[in-house]
Write a protein that holds these residues in place. Structure first.
Motif, PDB file in Angstrom:
ATOM      1  N   ARG A   5     -12.734   9.855 -16.608  1.00 34.53           N
ATOM      2  CA  ARG A   5     -11.833   9.089 -15.736  1.00 34.53           C
ATOM      3  C   ARG A   5     -10.452   8.946 -16.386  1.00 34.53           C
ATOM      4  N   ILE A   6      -9.417   8.996 -15.551  1.00 26.88           N
ATOM      5  CA  ILE A   6      -8.031   8.918 -16.005  1.00 26.88           C
ATOM      6  C   ILE A   6      -7.765   7.568 -16.677  1.00 26.88           C
ATOM      7  N   LEU A   7      -7.282   7.602 -17.921  1.00 24.75           N
ATOM      8  CA  LEU A   7      -6.964   6.373 -18.652  1.00 24.75           C
ATOM      9  C   LEU A   7      -5.562   5.903 -18.262  1.00 24.75           C
ATOM     10  N   PHE A   8      -5.475   4.717 -17.675  1.00 25.33           N
ATOM     11  CA  PHE A   8      -4.192   4.182 -17.210  1.00 25.33           C
ATOM     12  C   PHE A   8      -4.112   2.709 -17.573  1.00 25.33           C
ATOM     13  N   LEU A   9      -3.042   2.340 -18.291  1.00 24.84           N
ATOM     14  CA  LEU A   9      -2.863   0.967 -18.731  1.00 24.84           C
ATOM     15  C   LEU A   9      -1.816   0.261 -17.869  1.00 24.84           C
ATOM     16  N   ILE A  10      -2.003  -1.044 -17.702  1.00 22.57           N
ATOM     17  CA  ILE A  10      -1.027  -1.880 -17.008  1.00 22.57           C
ATOM     18  C   ILE A  10      -0.629  -3.004 -17.947  1.00 22.57           C
ATOM     19  N   TYR A  11       0.678  -3.103 -18.191  1.00 22.52           N
ATOM     20  CA  TYR A  11       1.205  -3.972 -19.230  1.00 22.52           C
ATOM     21  C   TYR A  11       1.059  -5.459 -18.912  1.00 22.52           C
ATOM     22  N   ARG A  12       1.299  -5.836 -17.670  1.00 18.27           N
ATOM     23  CA  ARG A  12       1.245  -7.247 -17.271  1.00 18.27           C
ATOM     24  C   ARG A  12       0.255  -7.451 -16.122  1.00 18.27           C
ATOM     25  N   ILE A  58      -5.462  -1.339  -7.505  1.00 17.77           N
ATOM     26  CA  ILE A  58      -6.599  -0.656  -8.135  1.00 17.77           C
ATOM     27  C   ILE A  58      -7.477   0.005  -7.079  1.00 17.77           C
ATOM     28  N   LYS A  59      -7.729  -0.720  -5.996  1.00 17.32           N
ATOM     29  CA  LYS A  59      -8.548  -0.154  -4.915  1.00 17.32           C
ATOM     30  C   LYS A  59      -7.883   1.070  -4.313  1.00 17.32           C
ATOM     31  N   ASP A  60      -6.575   0.979  -4.045  1.00 18.43           N
ATOM     32  CA  ASP A  60      -5.850   2.107  -3.448  1.00 18.43           C
ATOM     33  C   ASP A  60      -5.899   3.328  -4.367  1.00 18.43           C
ATOM     34  N   TRP A  61      -5.657   3.126  -5.651  1.00 16.92           N
ATOM     35  CA  TRP A  61      -5.611   4.262  -6.574  1.00 16.92           C
ATOM     36  C   TRP A  61      -7.000   4.870  -6.791  1.00 16.92           C
ATOM     37  N   ARG A  62      -8.019   4.050  -6.789  1.00 14.68           N
ATOM     38  CA  ARG A  62      -9.381   4.617  -6.912  1.00 14.68           C
ATOM     39  C   ARG A  62      -9.693   5.500  -5.705  1.00 14.68           C
ATOM     40  N   THR A  63      -9.295   5.058  -4.530  1.00 14.22           N
ATOM     41  CA  THR A  63      -9.511   5.847  -3.314  1.00 14.22           C
ATOM     42  C   THR A  63      -8.715   7.147  -3.366  1.00 14.22           C
ATOM     43  N   GLN A 121       0.797  -1.223   0.000  1.00 11.47           N
ATOM     44  CA  GLN A 121       0.000   0.000   0.000  1.00 11.47           C
ATOM     45  C   GLN A 121       0.831   1.275   0.000  1.00 11.47           C
ATOM     46  N   GLN A 122       1.866   1.357   0.836  1.00  6.18           N
ATOM     47  CA  GLN A 122       2.636   2.599   0.892  1.00  6.18           C
ATOM     48  C   GLN A 122       3.327   2.883  -0.438  1.00  6.18           C
ATOM     49  N   ASP A 123       3.811   1.846  -1.090  1.00  8.99           N
ATOM     50  CA  ASP A 123       4.435   2.039  -2.400  1.00  8.99           C
ATOM     51  C   ASP A 123       3.386   2.439  -3.439  1.00  8.99           C
ATOM     52  N   ASN A 124       2.181   1.878  -3.331  1.00  5.00           N
ATOM     53  CA  ASN A 124       1.086   2.294  -4.215  1.00  5.00           C
ATOM     54  C   ASN A 124       0.792   3.785  -4.049  1.00  5.00           C
ATOM     55  N   LEU A 147     -10.047  13.860  -8.302  1.00  9.77           N
ATOM     56  CA  LEU A 147     -10.109  13.329  -9.661  1.00  9.77           C
ATOM     57  C   LEU A 147     -11.401  12.520  -9.779  1.00  9.77           C
ATOM     58  N   ARG A 148     -11.867  12.334 -11.004  1.00  9.66           N
ATOM     59  CA  ARG A 148     -13.131  11.618 -11.203  1.00  9.66           C
ATOM     60  C   ARG A 148     -12.957  10.105 -11.203  1.00  9.66           C
ATOM     61  N   GLY A 149     -11.740   9.644 -10.985  1.00  5.82           N
ATOM     62  CA  GLY A 149     -11.504   8.212 -10.920  1.00  5.82           C
ATOM     63  C   GLY A 149     -10.601   7.745 -12.042  1.00  5.82           C
ATOM     64  N   PHE A 150     -10.410   6.425 -12.107  1.00  2.00           N
ATOM     65  CA  PHE A 150      -9.538   5.816 -13.109  1.00  2.00           C
ATOM     66  C   PHE A 150     -10.328   4.908 -14.033  1.00  2.00           C
ATOM     67  N   TYR A 151      -9.882   4.845 -15.262  1.00  2.00           N
ATOM     68  CA  TYR A 151     -10.334   3.831 -16.218  1.00  2.00           C
ATOM     69  C   TYR A 151      -9.125   2.946 -16.489  1.00  2.00           C
ATOM     70  N   PHE A 152      -9.071   1.786 -15.823  1.00  2.00           N
ATOM     71  CA  PHE A 152      -7.922   0.895 -15.913  1.00  2.00           C
ATOM     72  C   PHE A 152      -8.083  -0.076 -17.085  1.00  2.00           C
ATOM     73  N   VAL A 153      -7.041  -0.179 -17.890  1.00  2.00           N
ATOM     74  CA  VAL A 153      -7.016  -1.106 -19.019  1.00  2.00           C
ATOM     75  C   VAL A 153      -5.857  -2.072 -18.831  1.00  2.00           C
ATOM     76  N   GLY A 154      -6.123  -3.362 -18.966  1.00  2.00           N
ATOM     77  CA  GLY A 154      -5.082  -4.384 -18.868  1.00  2.00           C
ATOM     78  C   GLY A 154      -4.650  -4.833 -20.250  1.00  2.00           C
ATOM     79  N   GLN A 155      -3.339  -4.946 -20.440  1.00  2.00           N
ATOM     80  CA  GLN A 155      -2.808  -5.426 -21.720  1.00  2.00           C
ATOM     81  C   GLN A 155      -2.775  -6.958 -21.703  1.00  2.00           C
TER      82      GLN A 155
END
Length: 238
Positions: free
Chosen positions: A175-182, A193-198, A150-153, A205-213
């Protein structure tokens, strides 16, 4: 065909690899002044008519430390109908980054005035050794990708918060578009994901839109992998 689907306009975003400038670690691992151009220049033709090495056209063997180069790239992309750049971002844990200079300069200077988002390229780096059949073997780990909780997040989020608040940052429904490669190799991705949404809500911010590669190395992803990534809390798959 559904009339709504007919009118959906695809958003075309180009991945941006910031490897085309020297860094202290690359100097140490590969030799002074190494960039990805070093590998490009080493390519050799393997059959008749095989054009290698490829010689870059419009911008030549560019150096991403130069703002003029980054401006020219954005202009070329815009002329080609590309909406924005998705910069590869490296965070190995405990604040360790790599290849961050070009994007940091884009952020600091406010130029180019061109949309962007980030993709966390979350994997360890290796030096690759090959046998005489062309198969990869005996990798030496250069940097380990670590997931430290969590602290590193939290530290990671606040490192990127100036980017998330930049007016050029791309969003999906606000919502912020953020991709995660793996996504499937990310130990603790649900908690991340939970930490960053909080944190997004706490920072207005209005939140994140997370996309997985998925589907690396030219392979289509299985439905099982798609379902698994969505179950982690991702909003989409690329």
């Amino acid at each position: 065909m559904d009339s709504m689907i007919e009118h959906i306009k695809p958003r075309i975003i180009a991945f941006y690899l910031p490897q085309f400038h020297p860094t202290p670690d690359n100097d140490k691992w590969w030799g002074k002044g190494f960039t990805e151009w070093t590998n490009v220049g080493k390519a050799k033709p393997l059959f008749r008519g095989h054009y290698q090495p490829k010689v870059p056209a419009d911008l030549g063997y560019y150096d991403l430390r130069l703002p003029e180069v980054r401006e020219a790239q954005a202009l070329l992309a815009k002329e080609a109908g590309i909406e924005g750049f998705c910069y590869y971002h490296y965070w190995f844990g405990n604040g360790k980054q790599e290849l961050e200079y070009p994007f940091n300069e884009v952020l600091r200077l406010g130029k180019p005035d061109y949309p962007f988002c980030l993709c966390w390229a979350n994997e360890s780096w290796h030096s690759k050794f090959w046998n005489n059949k062309g198969s990869f073997y005996s990798p030496k780990k250069l940097i380990e990708q670590k997931y430290l909780g969590q602290q590193d997040n939290i530290n990671h989020f606040y490192k990127l918060l100036p980017a998330f608040k930049d007016q050029r940052y791309m969003t999906v429904d606000g919502r912020i578009l953020f991709l995660i490669y793996r996504p499937l190799h990310f130990d603790g991705v649900k908690e991340f994901i939970k930490d960053w949404r909080t944190l997004a809500i706490q920072n207005k911010l209005r939140g994140f839109y997370f996309v997985g590669q998925l589907g690396q190395l030219g392979k289509d992803p299985s439905q099982e992998d798609i379902d698994k990534v969505i179950s982690f809390g991702f909003d989409g798959i690329n």
